[in-house]
Design a protein around this motif. Sequence first.
Motif, PDB file in Angstrom:
ATOM      1  N   GLU A  84      37.351  36.537  28.218  1.00 17.95           N
ATOM      2  CA  GLU A  84      37.470  35.148  27.780  1.00 17.95           C
ATOM      3  C   GLU A  84      37.981  34.236  28.896  1.00 17.95           C
ATOM      4  O   GLU A  84      37.501  33.110  29.048  1.00 17.95           O
ATOM      5  N   GLU A  85      38.940  34.693  29.684  1.00 20.02           N
ATOM      6  CA  GLU A  85      39.442  33.864  30.792  1.00 20.02           C
ATOM      7  C   GLU A  85      38.354  33.626  31.825  1.00 20.02           C
ATOM      8  O   GLU A  85      38.200  32.509  32.330  1.00 20.02           O
ATOM      9  N   MET A  86      37.572  34.664  32.131  1.00 23.33           N
ATOM     10  CA  MET A  86      36.470  34.489  33.073  1.00 23.33           C
ATOM     11  C   MET A  86      35.450  33.516  32.504  1.00 23.33           C
ATOM     12  O   MET A  86      34.951  32.637  33.211  1.00 23.33           O
ATOM     13  N   LEU A  87      35.146  33.644  31.207  1.00 23.61           N
ATOM     14  CA  LEU A  87      34.170  32.745  30.590  1.00 23.61           C
ATOM     15  C   LEU A  87      34.654  31.306  30.601  1.00 23.61           C
ATOM     16  O   LEU A  87      33.847  30.377  30.737  1.00 23.61           O
ATOM     17  N   SER A  88      35.969  31.092  30.493  1.00 19.33           N
ATOM     18  CA  SER A  88      36.477  29.717  30.548  1.00 19.33           C
ATOM     19  C   SER A  88      36.199  29.092  31.912  1.00 19.33           C
ATOM     20  O   SER A  88      35.886  27.903  32.011  1.00 19.33           O
ATOM     21  N   ILE A  89      36.263  29.894  32.962  1.00 18.03           N
ATOM     22  CA  ILE A  89      35.946  29.396  34.300  1.00 18.03           C
ATOM     23  C   ILE A  89      34.439  29.132  34.410  1.00 18.03           C
ATOM     24  O   ILE A  89      34.018  28.120  34.968  1.00 18.03           O
ATOM     25  N   ALA A  90      33.639  30.030  33.846  1.00 18.08           N
ATOM     26  CA  ALA A  90      32.189  29.835  33.864  1.00 18.08           C
ATOM     27  C   ALA A  90      31.809  28.549  33.141  1.00 18.08           C
ATOM     28  O   ALA A  90      30.939  27.797  33.598  1.00 18.08           O
ATOM     29  N   VAL A  91      32.466  28.272  32.021  1.00 14.88           N
ATOM     30  CA  VAL A  91      32.197  27.035  31.288  1.00 14.88           C
ATOM     31  C   VAL A  91      32.625  25.825  32.115  1.00 14.88           C
ATOM     32  O   VAL A  91      31.910  24.824  32.201  1.00 14.88           O
ATOM     33  N   TYR A  92      33.793  25.918  32.739  1.00 10.48           N
ATOM     34  CA  TYR A  92      34.272  24.837  33.600  1.00 10.48           C
ATOM     35  C   TYR A  92      33.243  24.532  34.695  1.00 10.48           C
ATOM     36  O   TYR A  92      32.911  23.379  34.952  1.00 10.48           O
ATOM     37  N   MET A  93      32.717  25.576  35.311  1.00 11.76           N
ATOM     38  CA  MET A  93      31.789  25.381  36.423  1.00 11.76           C
ATOM     39  C   MET A  93      30.354  25.111  35.959  1.00 11.76           C
ATOM     40  O   MET A  93      29.588  24.470  36.660  1.00 11.76           O
ATOM     41  N   GLY A  94      29.984  25.600  34.768  1.00 11.55           N
ATOM     42  CA  GLY A  94      28.594  25.495  34.331  1.00 11.55           C
ATOM     43  C   GLY A  94      28.342  24.557  33.172  1.00 11.55           C
ATOM     44  O   GLY A  94      27.194  24.385  32.770  1.00 11.55           O
ATOM     45  N   GLY A  95      29.402  23.971  32.607  1.00  9.46           N
ATOM     46  CA  GLY A  95      29.248  22.998  31.530  1.00  9.46           C
ATOM     47  C   GLY A  95      28.720  23.584  30.235  1.00  9.46           C
ATOM     48  O   GLY A  95      28.873  24.765  29.941  1.00  9.46           O
ATOM     49  N   GLY A  96      28.077  22.728  29.445  1.00 11.51           N
ATOM     50  CA  GLY A  96      27.585  23.099  28.119  1.00 11.51           C
ATOM     51  C   GLY A  96      26.657  24.300  28.092  1.00 11.51           C
ATOM     52  O   GLY A  96      26.813  25.175  27.243  1.00 11.51           O
ATOM     53  N   PRO A  97      25.665  24.378  28.997  1.00 10.93           N
ATOM     54  CA  PRO A  97      24.808  25.560  28.976  1.00 10.93           C
ATOM     55  C   PRO A  97      25.593  26.858  29.179  1.00 10.93           C
ATOM     56  O   PRO A  97      25.305  27.865  28.532  1.00 10.93           O
ATOM     57  N   ALA A  98      26.594  26.839  30.045  1.00 12.32           N
ATOM     58  CA  ALA A  98      27.414  28.040  30.240  1.00 12.32           C
ATOM     59  C   ALA A  98      28.202  28.368  28.979  1.00 12.32           C
ATOM     60  O   ALA A  98      28.428  29.540  28.672  1.00 12.32           O
ATOM     61  N   LEU A  99      28.607  27.353  28.228  1.00 10.43           N
ATOM     62  CA  LEU A  99      29.302  27.585  26.968  1.00 10.43           C
ATOM     63  C   LEU A  99      28.390  28.310  25.983  1.00 10.43           C
ATOM     64  O   LEU A  99      28.813  29.249  25.307  1.00 10.43           O
ATOM     65  N   MET A 100      27.122  27.926  25.927  1.00  7.72           N
ATOM     66  CA  MET A 100      26.178  28.588  25.021  1.00  7.72           C
ATOM     67  C   MET A 100      25.979  30.049  25.416  1.00  7.72           C
ATOM     68  O   MET A 100      25.945  30.938  24.568  1.00  7.72           O
ATOM     69  N   TYR A 101      25.869  30.322  26.707  1.00 11.01           N
ATOM     70  CA  TYR A 101      25.697  31.699  27.163  1.00 11.01           C
ATOM     71  C   TYR A 101      27.007  32.479  27.106  1.00 11.01           C
ATOM     72  O   TYR A 101      27.000  33.703  27.036  1.00 11.01           O
ATOM     73  N   SER A 102      28.141  31.787  27.102  1.00 10.78           N
ATOM     74  CA  SER A 102      29.429  32.448  26.874  1.00 10.78           C
ATOM     75  C   SER A 102      29.467  33.028  25.470  1.00 10.78           C
ATOM     76  O   SER A 102      29.963  34.142  25.260  1.00 10.78           O
ATOM     77  N   ALA A 103      28.932  32.294  24.506  1.00 13.47           N
ATOM     78  CA  ALA A 103      28.841  32.808  23.138  1.00 13.47           C
ATOM     79  C   ALA A 103      28.005  34.079  23.113  1.00 13.47           C
ATOM     80  O   ALA A 103      28.329  35.044  22.410  1.00 13.47           O
ATOM     81  N   GLU A 104      26.951  34.100  23.903  1.00 12.28           N
ATOM     82  CA  GLU A 104      26.095  35.283  23.983  1.00 12.28           C
ATOM     83  C   GLU A 104      26.864  36.466  24.572  1.00 12.28           C
ATOM     84  O   GLU A 104      26.780  37.591  24.081  1.00 12.28           O
ATOM     85  N   ALA A 105      27.637  36.221  25.621  1.00 16.69           N
ATOM     86  CA  ALA A 105      28.432  37.286  26.243  1.00 16.69           C
ATOM     87  C   ALA A 105      29.492  37.810  25.273  1.00 16.69           C
ATOM     88  O   ALA A 105      29.723  39.022  25.193  1.00 16.69           O
ATOM     89  N   LEU A 106      30.125  36.926  24.539  1.00 17.22           N
ATOM     90  CA  LEU A 106      31.129  37.351  23.554  1.00 17.22           C
ATOM     91  C   LEU A 106      30.490  38.183  22.449  1.00 17.22           C
ATOM     92  O   LEU A 106      31.052  39.190  22.007  1.00 17.22           O
ATOM     93  N   SER A 107      29.320  37.787  22.014  1.00 18.42           N
ATOM     94  CA  SER A 107      28.597  38.544  20.999  1.00 18.42           C
ATOM     95  C   SER A 107      28.237  39.938  21.519  1.00 18.42           C
ATOM     96  O   SER A 107      28.387  40.937  20.815  1.00 18.42           O
ATOM     97  N   ALA A 108      27.765  40.003  22.759  1.00 19.67           N
ATOM     98  CA  ALA A 108      27.430  41.301  23.359  1.00 19.67           C
ATOM     99  C   ALA A 108      28.665  42.183  23.441  1.00 19.67           C
ATOM    100  O   ALA A 108      28.620  43.383  23.152  1.00 19.67           O
ATOM    101  N   TRP A 109      29.799  41.598  23.836  1.00 18.41           N
ATOM    102  CA  TRP A 109      31.063  42.338  23.925  1.00 18.41           C
ATOM    103  C   TRP A 109      31.458  42.891  22.554  1.00 18.41           C
ATOM    104  O   TRP A 109      31.774  44.063  22.411  1.00 18.41           O
ATOM    105  N   ASP A 110      31.433  42.048  21.554  1.00 17.93           N
ATOM    106  CA  ASP A 110      31.832  42.461  20.216  1.00 17.93           C
ATOM    107  C   ASP A 110      30.969  43.612  19.701  1.00 17.93           C
ATOM    108  O   ASP A 110      31.472  44.557  19.078  1.00 17.93           O
TER     109      ASP A 110
END
Length: 116
Positions: A84-110
């Motif tokens: 989650e901390e890494m994804l927060s940086i990805a969202v910071y650097m990649g904006g909204g599209p990175a947030l959408m793919y962060s949801a995908e990464a979290l789903s894959a993790w779960d």
Amino acid sequence: MSTFEHDHLIRNINSALSPFRKSQSEVMKGFAQLAQASMAEGAISAKHKELIALAIGVTQKCSGCIGFHTKALHRLGATRLELEEMLSIAVYMGGGPALMYSAEALSAWDKLVEAV
């Protein structure tokens, strides 16, 4: 959020690349050597390298990368909080599209955690 299963995606990618691995064996050997050398333990741990790789996969919108690198992070003992901390940086650097793919990464993790 992702509407597909990353474990199936990984299998499908591996299956689809099988003929390519045979016809372009030298290229694929070179890619495998590059991956192995770049992800090896060094001044940066293998786990941290996988976190970096996943961050790039998220910001580049690569579902296959998300599947492969999330699986590797799980195998290397990463925690959800590290993810989650890494994804927060990805969202910071990649904006909204990175947030959408962060949801995908979290789903894959779960799904990986549930499978254990």
